[in-house]
Design a protein around this motif. Sequence first.
Motif, PDB file in Angstrom:
ATOM      1  N   ILE A   1       0.834  -1.208   0.000  1.00 16.29           N
ATOM      2  CA  ILE A   1       0.000   0.000   0.000  1.00 16.29           C
ATOM      3  C   ILE A   1       0.864   1.252   0.000  1.00 16.29           C
ATOM      4  CG2 ILE A   1      -1.668   1.329   1.333  1.00 16.29           C
ATOM      5  CD1 ILE A   1      -2.883  -1.068  -0.052  1.00 16.29           C
ATOM      6  N   ASN A   2       1.928   1.257   0.810  1.00 10.20           N
ATOM      7  CA  ASN A   2       2.828   2.407   0.859  1.00 10.20           C
ATOM      8  C   ASN A   2       3.464   2.655  -0.496  1.00 10.20           C
ATOM      9  OD1 ASN A   2       5.818   3.514   1.471  1.00 10.20           O
ATOM     10  ND2 ASN A   2       4.418   4.261   3.048  1.00 10.20           N
ATOM     11  N   PHE A   3       3.935   1.614  -1.137  1.00  6.74           N
ATOM     12  CA  PHE A   3       4.538   1.700  -2.470  1.00  6.74           C
ATOM     13  C   PHE A   3       3.533   2.266  -3.465  1.00  6.74           C
ATOM     14  CE2 PHE A   3       5.459   0.104  -6.668  1.00  6.74           C
ATOM     15  CZ  PHE A   3       6.833   0.150  -6.786  1.00  6.74           C
ATOM     16  N   PHE A   4       2.308   1.769  -3.427  1.00  4.42           N
ATOM     17  CA  PHE A   4       1.297   2.162  -4.410  1.00  4.42           C
ATOM     18  C   PHE A   4       0.942   3.640  -4.276  1.00  4.42           C
ATOM     19  CE2 PHE A   4      -3.173   2.838  -5.539  1.00  4.42           C
ATOM     20  CZ  PHE A   4      -3.152   2.455  -6.868  1.00  4.42           C
ATOM     21  N   ILE A   5       0.665   4.098  -3.057  1.00  2.00           N
ATOM     22  CA  ILE A   5       0.269   5.492  -2.853  1.00  2.00           C
ATOM     23  C   ILE A   5       1.417   6.434  -3.215  1.00  2.00           C
ATOM     24  CG2 ILE A   5      -0.467   7.212  -1.161  1.00  2.00           C
ATOM     25  CD1 ILE A   5      -1.843   4.962   0.369  1.00  2.00           C
ATOM     26  N   TYR A   6       2.600   6.133  -2.719  1.00  2.61           N
ATOM     27  CA  TYR A   6       3.752   7.014  -2.946  1.00  2.61           C
ATOM     28  C   TYR A   6       4.071   7.116  -4.431  1.00  2.61           C
ATOM     29  CZ  TYR A   6       8.574   8.679  -2.979  1.00  2.61           C
ATOM     30  OH  TYR A   6       9.719   9.377  -3.254  1.00  2.61           O
ATOM     31  N   ASP A   7       4.193   5.987  -5.110  1.00  8.38           N
ATOM     32  CA  ASP A   7       4.597   6.016  -6.512  1.00  8.38           C
ATOM     33  C   ASP A   7       3.517   6.620  -7.394  1.00  8.38           C
ATOM     34  OD1 ASP A   7       6.929   4.638  -5.725  1.00  8.38           O
ATOM     35  OD2 ASP A   7       7.026   3.732  -7.708  1.00  8.38           O
ATOM     36  N   THR A   8       2.249   6.372  -7.097  1.00  7.11           N
ATOM     37  CA  THR A   8       1.178   6.932  -7.918  1.00  7.11           C
ATOM     38  C   THR A   8       1.192   8.450  -7.878  1.00  7.11           C
ATOM     39  OG1 THR A   8      -0.230   4.989  -7.539  1.00  7.11           O
ATOM     40  CG2 THR A   8      -1.308   7.007  -8.284  1.00  7.11           C
ATOM     41  N   ILE A   9       1.245   9.027  -6.676  1.00 12.11           N
ATOM     42  CA  ILE A   9       1.250  10.490  -6.554  1.00 12.11           C
ATOM     43  C   ILE A   9       2.520  11.081  -7.165  1.00 12.11           C
ATOM     44  CG2 ILE A   9       1.217  12.428  -4.947  1.00 12.11           C
ATOM     45  CD1 ILE A   9      -0.384  10.666  -3.042  1.00 12.11           C
ATOM     46  N   LYS A  10       3.655  10.478  -6.866  1.00 15.25           N
ATOM     47  CA  LYS A  10       4.928  10.994  -7.371  1.00 15.25           C
ATOM     48  C   LYS A  10       4.979  10.988  -8.896  1.00 15.25           C
ATOM     49  CE  LYS A  10       8.442   8.261  -7.239  1.00 15.25           C
ATOM     50  NZ  LYS A  10       9.566   7.425  -6.759  1.00 15.25           N
ATOM     51  N   ILE A  11       4.562   9.889  -9.503  1.00 13.45           N
ATOM     52  CA  ILE A  11       4.627   9.773 -10.959  1.00 13.45           C
ATOM     53  C   ILE A  11       3.646  10.726 -11.619  1.00 13.45           C
ATOM     54  CG2 ILE A  11       4.243   8.224 -12.901  1.00 13.45           C
ATOM     55  CD1 ILE A  11       6.865   7.855 -11.219  1.00 13.45           C
ATOM     56  N   LEU A  12       2.470  10.895 -11.061  1.00 10.93           N
ATOM     57  CA  LEU A  12       1.493  11.795 -11.657  1.00 10.93           C
ATOM     58  C   LEU A  12       1.971  13.246 -11.598  1.00 10.93           C
ATOM     59  CD1 LEU A  12      -1.905  10.291 -10.437  1.00 10.93           C
ATOM     60  CD2 LEU A  12      -0.816  10.076 -12.683  1.00 10.93           C
ATOM     61  N   ILE A  13       2.616  13.630 -10.510  1.00  9.18           N
ATOM     62  CA  ILE A  13       3.167  14.989 -10.420  1.00  9.18           C
ATOM     63  C   ILE A  13       4.234  15.196 -11.488  1.00  9.18           C
ATOM     64  CG2 ILE A  13       4.562  16.553  -9.000  1.00  9.18           C
ATOM     65  CD1 ILE A  13       3.165  15.402  -6.547  1.00  9.18           C
ATOM     66  N   LEU A  14       5.199  14.291 -11.568  1.00 10.05           N
ATOM     67  CA  LEU A  14       6.264  14.420 -12.557  1.00 10.05           C
ATOM     68  C   LEU A  14       5.716  14.361 -13.975  1.00 10.05           C
ATOM     69  CD1 LEU A  14       9.043  12.204 -10.926  1.00 10.05           C
ATOM     70  CD2 LEU A  14       9.141  14.666 -11.311  1.00 10.05           C
ATOM     71  N   LEU A  15       4.742  13.488 -14.192  1.00  6.26           N
ATOM     72  CA  LEU A  15       4.176  13.325 -15.522  1.00  6.26           C
ATOM     73  C   LEU A  15       3.493  14.605 -15.983  1.00  6.26           C
ATOM     74  CD1 LEU A  15       3.565  11.539 -17.911  1.00  6.26           C
ATOM     75  CD2 LEU A  15       1.598  10.622 -16.672  1.00  6.26           C
ATOM     76  N   PHE A  16       2.729  15.240 -15.100  1.00  7.45           N
ATOM     77  CA  PHE A  16       2.049  16.482 -15.453  1.00  7.45           C
ATOM     78  C   PHE A  16       3.057  17.595 -15.753  1.00  7.45           C
ATOM     79  CE2 PHE A  16       0.391  20.599 -13.919  1.00  7.45           C
ATOM     80  CZ  PHE A  16      -0.561  20.810 -14.910  1.00  7.45           C
ATOM     81  N   LEU A  17       4.065  17.736 -14.897  1.00 10.09           N
ATOM     82  CA  LEU A  17       5.040  18.804 -15.085  1.00 10.09           C
ATOM     83  C   LEU A  17       5.841  18.614 -16.369  1.00 10.09           C
ATOM     84  CD1 LEU A  17       6.359  19.197 -11.423  1.00 10.09           C
ATOM     85  CD2 LEU A  17       4.757  20.683 -12.641  1.00 10.09           C
ATOM     86  N   ILE A  18       6.320  17.389 -16.607  1.00 11.68           N
ATOM     87  CA  ILE A  18       7.145  17.156 -17.798  1.00 11.68           C
ATOM     88  C   ILE A  18       6.299  17.183 -19.063  1.00 11.68           C
ATOM     89  CG2 ILE A  18       8.636  15.471 -18.950  1.00 11.68           C
ATOM     90  CD1 ILE A  18       9.716  14.675 -16.253  1.00 11.68           C
ATOM     91  N   SER A  19       5.060  16.686 -19.010  1.00  9.62           N
ATOM     92  CA  SER A  19       4.175  16.745 -20.173  1.00  9.62           C
ATOM     93  C   SER A  19       3.885  18.188 -20.555  1.00  9.62           C
ATOM     94  CB  SER A  19       2.860  16.013 -19.868  1.00  9.62           C
ATOM     95  OG  SER A  19       3.074  14.647 -19.648  1.00  9.62           O
TER      96      SER A  19
ATOM     97  N   ALA B   1       0.154  -0.748  -9.475  1.00  7.53           N
ATOM     98  CA  ALA B   1      -0.501  -1.782  -8.663  1.00  7.53           C
ATOM     99  C   ALA B   1       0.218  -3.120  -8.807  1.00  7.53           C
ATOM    100  CB  ALA B   1      -1.969  -1.918  -9.070  1.00  7.53           C
ATOM    101  N   ILE B   2       0.599  -3.458 -10.044  1.00  5.64           N
ATOM    102  CA  ILE B   2       1.362  -4.693 -10.258  1.00  5.64           C
ATOM    103  C   ILE B   2       2.701  -4.602  -9.546  1.00  5.64           C
ATOM    104  CG2 ILE B   2       2.528  -6.118 -11.997  1.00  5.64           C
ATOM    105  CD1 ILE B   2       0.300  -5.287 -13.958  1.00  5.64           C
ATOM    106  N   GLY B   3       3.354  -3.443  -9.705  1.00  3.42           N
ATOM    107  CA  GLY B   3       4.629  -3.240  -9.030  1.00  3.42           C
ATOM    108  C   GLY B   3       4.497  -3.313  -7.528  1.00  3.42           C
ATOM    109  N   ALA B   4       3.419  -2.736  -6.977  1.00  2.23           N
ATOM    110  CA  ALA B   4       3.204  -2.765  -5.526  1.00  2.23           C
ATOM    111  C   ALA B   4       2.996  -4.191  -5.030  1.00  2.23           C
ATOM    112  CB  ALA B   4       1.998  -1.896  -5.163  1.00  2.23           C
ATOM    113  N   ALA B   5       2.216  -4.966  -5.783  1.00  3.33           N
ATOM    114  CA  ALA B   5       1.990  -6.359  -5.389  1.00  3.33           C
ATOM    115  C   ALA B   5       3.292  -7.154  -5.417  1.00  3.33           C
ATOM    116  CB  ALA B   5       0.955  -6.996  -6.313  1.00  3.33           C
ATOM    117  N   MET B   6       4.083  -6.923  -6.457  1.00  2.87           N
ATOM    118  CA  MET B   6       5.369  -7.611  -6.552  1.00  2.87           C
ATOM    119  C   MET B   6       6.304  -7.152  -5.443  1.00  2.87           C
ATOM    120  SD  MET B   6       5.775  -7.300 -10.686  1.00  2.87           S
ATOM    121  CE  MET B   6       7.455  -7.846 -10.710  1.00  2.87           C
TER     122      MET B   6
END
Length: 357
Positions: free
Chosen positions: A61-79, A248-253
């Motif tokens: 759960i920690n992995f999923f929440i952290y990576d989702t928010i982090k990636i979306l922030i970077l994705l929006f800024l770089i896009s 989600a796949i990454g978090a499960a793994m």
Amino acid sequence: METYKIAVDNQERKKRAGLLASVIVVLPSLLLLYHYLSGLVDYLTFNLFMLQPESHLGQAINFFIYDTIKILILLFLISSLMGVVNAYFPVERLRVYLTTKKLFGLEYFFASFFGAVTPFCSCSSIPLFIGFVQGGIPLGVTFSYLITSPLVNEVAVAMFLGMFGVKSTLIYAGSGILLGMIGGYILGKLKLDSYLSDWVKEIQQNSTNENAKWENEKTPFIDRLPAIIADGWGIVQKVLLYVIIGIAIGAAMHGYVPEDFFTEFLSADKWYAVPAAVILAVPMYANAAGIVPVIQVFVAKGVPLGTAIAFMMAVVGLSLPEATLLKKVMKWKLIGIFFGTVTVFIILLGYLFNLFL
């Protein structure tokens, strides 16, 4: 009439001021959130949700929440940043530039770099590939674009930056552009135009290479900014599902897969690890948003970063759906040559990454 014009001008000024104020507030807020994100997510997961840090569920759960928010922030800024690039250097201008200028080999770099800054997967790159061919751009230069476009884009760069840091991101992006340049140059020297489909040959014969006339773009940047931000947000929306599924796949793994599961098959001491990773990746199909989080877990589980990157490049750049779509524009022999050339280069890059990363 004059009063109406003044009212419209005042309204436009207020609109611009509101937009600037929003950017001034939102941009620092996103950067601040990104900086303190790890601690906030730890507090949310382990204090508010009361999950145990050492538990499989807590880690996932920690992995999923952290990576989702982090990636979306970077994705929006770089896009949004890439939207600025695309707004001032659109594809039609590139096509005209590559067909009317003597560039002494730099055309391979420009095509490869343009592939890196356009947000297309391997399948959606093909219509633009057709446009390049139709515009009279040499086949090798067109291949440079087709190779790089799915491998490197703002989605992959944003996610790589957040997961692996600046050094690995620069090496990944630079090698992807270099792969497109060298691959396109080699394929161009092989004189493979005869293996294009009859449909593409007909397009080439009917097309005329007229010099495009571009008027000076006088639209102020502040007036373009809303559309650029909207496009950046649109890219986030388009890949959001892929990001969530991939993470989600990454978090499960990350939370449940044993440490030695991947290292047993793809460890650094096995000479066949890189080619095996590439061959196994070809039947799969995903864009960067879906596969990068999985790659992060590969690395966390002990797989060398070079092997993991080779796997990712093969997934996004060498897929069966892409081969099916390419059949419209190429004969099977050319598809085989294209896939074979890119496969060899990805394997070589995988070994080089493992040496230097």
